[in-house]
Design a protein around this motif. Structure first.
Motif, PDB file in Angstrom:
ATOM      1  N   UNK A 136     -13.664  19.790   0.925  1.00 37.19           N
ATOM      2  CA  UNK A 136     -12.702  19.304   1.908  1.00 37.19           C
ATOM      3  C   UNK A 136     -12.573  17.787   1.773  1.00 37.19           C
ATOM      4  N   UNK A 137     -11.500  17.262   2.309  1.00 37.61           N
ATOM      5  CA  UNK A 137     -11.333  15.804   2.287  1.00 37.61           C
ATOM      6  C   UNK A 137     -12.467  15.128   3.037  1.00 37.61           C
ATOM      7  N   UNK A 138     -12.949  15.754   4.100  1.00 34.81           N
ATOM      8  CA  UNK A 138     -14.081  15.184   4.845  1.00 34.81           C
ATOM      9  C   UNK A 138     -15.321  15.118   3.961  1.00 34.81           C
ATOM     10  N   UNK A 139     -15.534  16.123   3.105  1.00 30.55           N
ATOM     11  CA  UNK A 139     -16.686  16.120   2.214  1.00 30.55           C
ATOM     12  C   UNK A 139     -16.538  15.064   1.117  1.00 30.55           C
ATOM     13  N   UNK A 140     -15.317  14.850   0.649  1.00 30.30           N
ATOM     14  CA  UNK A 140     -15.083  13.793  -0.336  1.00 30.30           C
ATOM     15  C   UNK A 140     -15.375  12.433   0.290  1.00 30.30           C
ATOM     16  N   UNK A 141     -14.928  12.244   1.521  1.00 32.93           N
ATOM     17  CA  UNK A 141     -15.183  10.989   2.233  1.00 32.93           C
ATOM     18  C   UNK A 141     -16.684  10.764   2.397  1.00 32.93           C
ATOM     19  N   UNK A 142     -17.409  11.811   2.788  1.00 39.97           N
ATOM     20  CA  UNK A 142     -18.849  11.680   2.991  1.00 39.97           C
ATOM     21  C   UNK A 142     -19.565  11.353   1.684  1.00 39.97           C
ATOM     22  N   UNK A 186      -1.943  16.418   5.622  1.00 45.37           N
ATOM     23  CA  UNK A 186      -3.357  16.672   5.328  1.00 45.37           C
ATOM     24  C   UNK A 186      -4.237  16.351   6.527  1.00 45.37           C
ATOM     25  N   UNK A 187      -5.350  17.077   6.617  1.00 46.80           N
ATOM     26  CA  UNK A 187      -6.373  16.816   7.628  1.00 46.80           C
ATOM     27  C   UNK A 187      -7.725  16.764   6.937  1.00 46.80           C
ATOM     28  N   UNK A 188      -8.761  16.467   7.692  1.00 49.45           N
ATOM     29  CA  UNK A 188     -10.106  16.409   7.114  1.00 49.45           C
ATOM     30  C   UNK A 188     -10.530  17.737   6.514  1.00 49.45           C
ATOM     31  N   UNK A 189      -9.967  18.832   6.994  1.00 48.28           N
ATOM     32  CA  UNK A 189     -10.351  20.153   6.490  1.00 48.28           C
ATOM     33  C   UNK A 189      -9.538  20.593   5.273  1.00 48.28           C
ATOM     34  N   UNK A 190      -8.559  19.785   4.880  1.00 49.93           N
ATOM     35  CA  UNK A 190      -7.774  20.111   3.685  1.00 49.93           C
ATOM     36  C   UNK A 190      -8.697  20.162   2.471  1.00 49.93           C
ATOM     37  N   UNK A 191      -8.534  21.183   1.644  1.00 46.62           N
ATOM     38  CA  UNK A 191      -9.399  21.404   0.488  1.00 46.62           C
ATOM     39  C   UNK A 191      -8.723  20.905  -0.788  1.00 46.62           C
ATOM     40  N   UNK A 192      -9.509  20.221  -1.628  1.00 50.46           N
ATOM     41  CA  UNK A 192      -9.032  19.821  -2.959  1.00 50.46           C
ATOM     42  C   UNK A 192     -10.006  20.382  -3.984  1.00 50.46           C
ATOM     43  N   UNK A 193      -9.473  20.794  -5.139  1.00 51.83           N
ATOM     44  CA  UNK A 193     -10.342  21.359  -6.179  1.00 51.83           C
ATOM     45  C   UNK A 193      -9.769  21.149  -7.577  1.00 51.83           C
ATOM     46  N   UNK A 194      -8.842  20.217  -7.711  1.00 50.62           N
ATOM     47  CA  UNK A 194      -8.217  19.998  -9.009  1.00 50.62           C
ATOM     48  C   UNK A 194      -9.029  19.088  -9.909  1.00 50.62           C
ATOM     49  N   UNK A 195      -8.608  18.974 -11.170  1.00 46.78           N
ATOM     50  CA  UNK A 195      -9.308  18.088 -12.110  1.00 46.78           C
ATOM     51  C   UNK A 195      -9.241  16.633 -11.656  1.00 46.78           C
TER      52      UNK A 195
END
Length: 470
Positions: A5-11, A24-33
């Motif tokens: 999630x964006x929150x996990x990337x921030x952390x 987008x919100x903090x719970x939005x998921x990213x998984x691309x290259x």
């Protein structure tokens, strides 16, 4: 990359999230290259805007968005309609994100990591390991020579939950850089190939080079394995600075994984490998050059420690026909003219090895032509090392030496002083001049070697000659 999630990337990166103008919100998921090159961005990818020596990646962020970037990691907010994680330093953030991803995949219990370093042979050994390990499980390994503070974590971020093996090539130009990469992904198996003068000018001397390469094994645990070159007197003492179990590779009696009966020919190299327990096998290795046997031995030792059967390892090695583009790449063929393009990198050790290979594989009726450019980043050793290569070329009986560029001119002068005063050594300023000289003087059956540091640009000359004589 694994899904976060964006929150996990921030952390993970210690940044802050900017989502103005997006849904987008903090719970939005990213998984691309993940990439620092906007030209490589794919839809759903993550672009890291890195400041460089000559340019600023933030300038290319709009292009990344146009290509479908789902997230930007930036050092300042940009007026672009995608979520952004703003960090103090984008390279540090890239490393921190890689550390988090490696830890998460590690926690799943199946990932094994191999780290590879050395002054020469890192990319070849990494490619050999990738070929072997891909046959037994999902494997991630660097593209090209992605081995620095940007390339290595970018490779680590290619991990998925299914990955079983990560082969991390770890290069450095200074003390502490390999240690930094080790903190991102501590290897289960750490390989040190060779310590030579490559980049010695940047390191500040050979002692600093040894210290930097030792970082591959100093933090290994007692449950880990250090795979060390038994034939390199600068590598051998590293056994005293690691808690890991040591496995030696080489040609001498000390080696646990040892090559004997080495035969070099124009189609590659064959040798017999003997491994702990006494098992042995004949390896018909298509990668040209006796020096690559050491890289193969390191790959064999590491693979065996990961539980891969020797027969599977040998089968994998025998499938490899080219170490990497521009590394002992055999080209040409017309009129039995062979071009060996080995101009991606050049250190004194690798140039010496390439010249010896040239002498070994020449046709009985043909001549040898060595087109040599500058060996860069040698610092105070530059003059004497170019002298040494000039002497070696003469003593190996190279028929025609073509020296290209001012940075390598001393090599030409040394060859003349050693006896190549009747045209056996020629000096030209440019690759175009070298091309004209070689194409106008080559004879059927000749073997041509092109070798230089990457900065000299002779790899493109090698390609041009290979195509000309195809």
């Amino acid at each position: 990359m694994i899904a976060l999630t964006l929150a996990e990337v921030v952390a993970a990166t210690g940044g802050r999230l900017e989502t103005v103008g997006t849904s987008a919100t903090e719970s939005t998921v990213v998984d691309g290259p993940v990439t620092t090159d906007s030209r490589e961005v794919v839809p759903g990818g993550i672009f890291v805007a890195k400041r460089g020596e000559f340019d600023d990646g933030h300038r290319f962020a709009p292009g990344a968005v146009e290509r479908g970037a789902a997230l930007l990691i930036v050092e300042r907010p940009l007026d672009l309609p995608v979520p952004q994680v703003v960090v103090a330093d984008s390279v540090d953030a890239l490393g921190a994100l890689a550390t988090e991803v490696v830890a998460r995949v590690r926690a799943l219990g199946r990932l094994r990591i191999v780290g590879v370093t050395g002054s020469n042979g890192k990319t070849t050994t990494k490619n050999l390991l990738r070929t072997v390990l891909e046959a037994v499980g999902p494997t991630v390994a660097a593209r090209k020579s992605y081995n620095n503070e940007v390339g290595a974590p970018t490779t680590m971020l290619e991990l998925t939950e299914q990955t079983e093996y990560l082969v991390a090539e770890m290069g450095a130009s200074g003390v502490g850089e390999i240690a930094r990469l080790i903190r991102m992904a501590r290897p289960d198996v750490g390989i040190v190939l060779k310590v030579g003068l490559a980049h010695a000018g940047e390191f500040g001397g050979i002692e600093k080079t040894v210290q930097a390469k030792s970082e591959m094994v100093t933090d290994l645990l007692a449950t880990d394995v250090a795979v060390l070159n038994a034939d390199d007197p600068r590598v051998v003492p590293m056994a005293d600075v690691t808690a890991a179990r040591v496995v030696w590779f080489g040609l001498g009696e000390r080696a646990d994984v040892r090559a004997t009966d080495v035969v070099v020919h124009a189609r590659g190299t064959s040798f017999t490998v003997t491994v702990p327990g006494g098992e042995s096998a004949r390896v018909r290795f298509s990668v040209l050059g006796e020096h690559h046997v050491m890289n193969a031995l390191a790959a064999i030792a590491a693979s065996l420690e990961l539980g891969v059967p020797l027969a599977t390892v040998v089968s994998g090695l025998e499938r490899v026909t080219l170490a990497e583009q521009w590394r002992m790449q055999v080209m040409g063929g017309r009129d039995d003219i062979t071009v060996i393009n080995d101009a991606y990198n050049a250190s004194p050790d690798s140039v010496a090895a390439a010249l010896k290979t040239l002498a070994q594989v020449k046709r009985p009726e043909g001549r040898t032509i060595a087109v040599l450019g500058e060996m860069s980043e040698l610092g105070e050793f530059s003059g004497e090392e170019h002298d040494r290569i000039g002497l070696l070329a003469v003593r190996l009986g190279v028929s025609q030496l073509v020296v290209v560029g001012e940075g390598a001119r001393r090599l030409h002068i040394t060859a003349i002083n050693e006896g190549s005063w009747d045209g056996e050594s020629a000096y030209v300023e440019t690759a175009d001049e070298a091309f004209e000289l070689v194409t106008s003087t080559v004879r059927p059956g000749d073997t041509v070697l092109v070798k230089s540091s990457n900065s000299a640009g002779l790899r493109h000359l090698g390609d041009r000659l290979g195509e000309w004589f195809a």
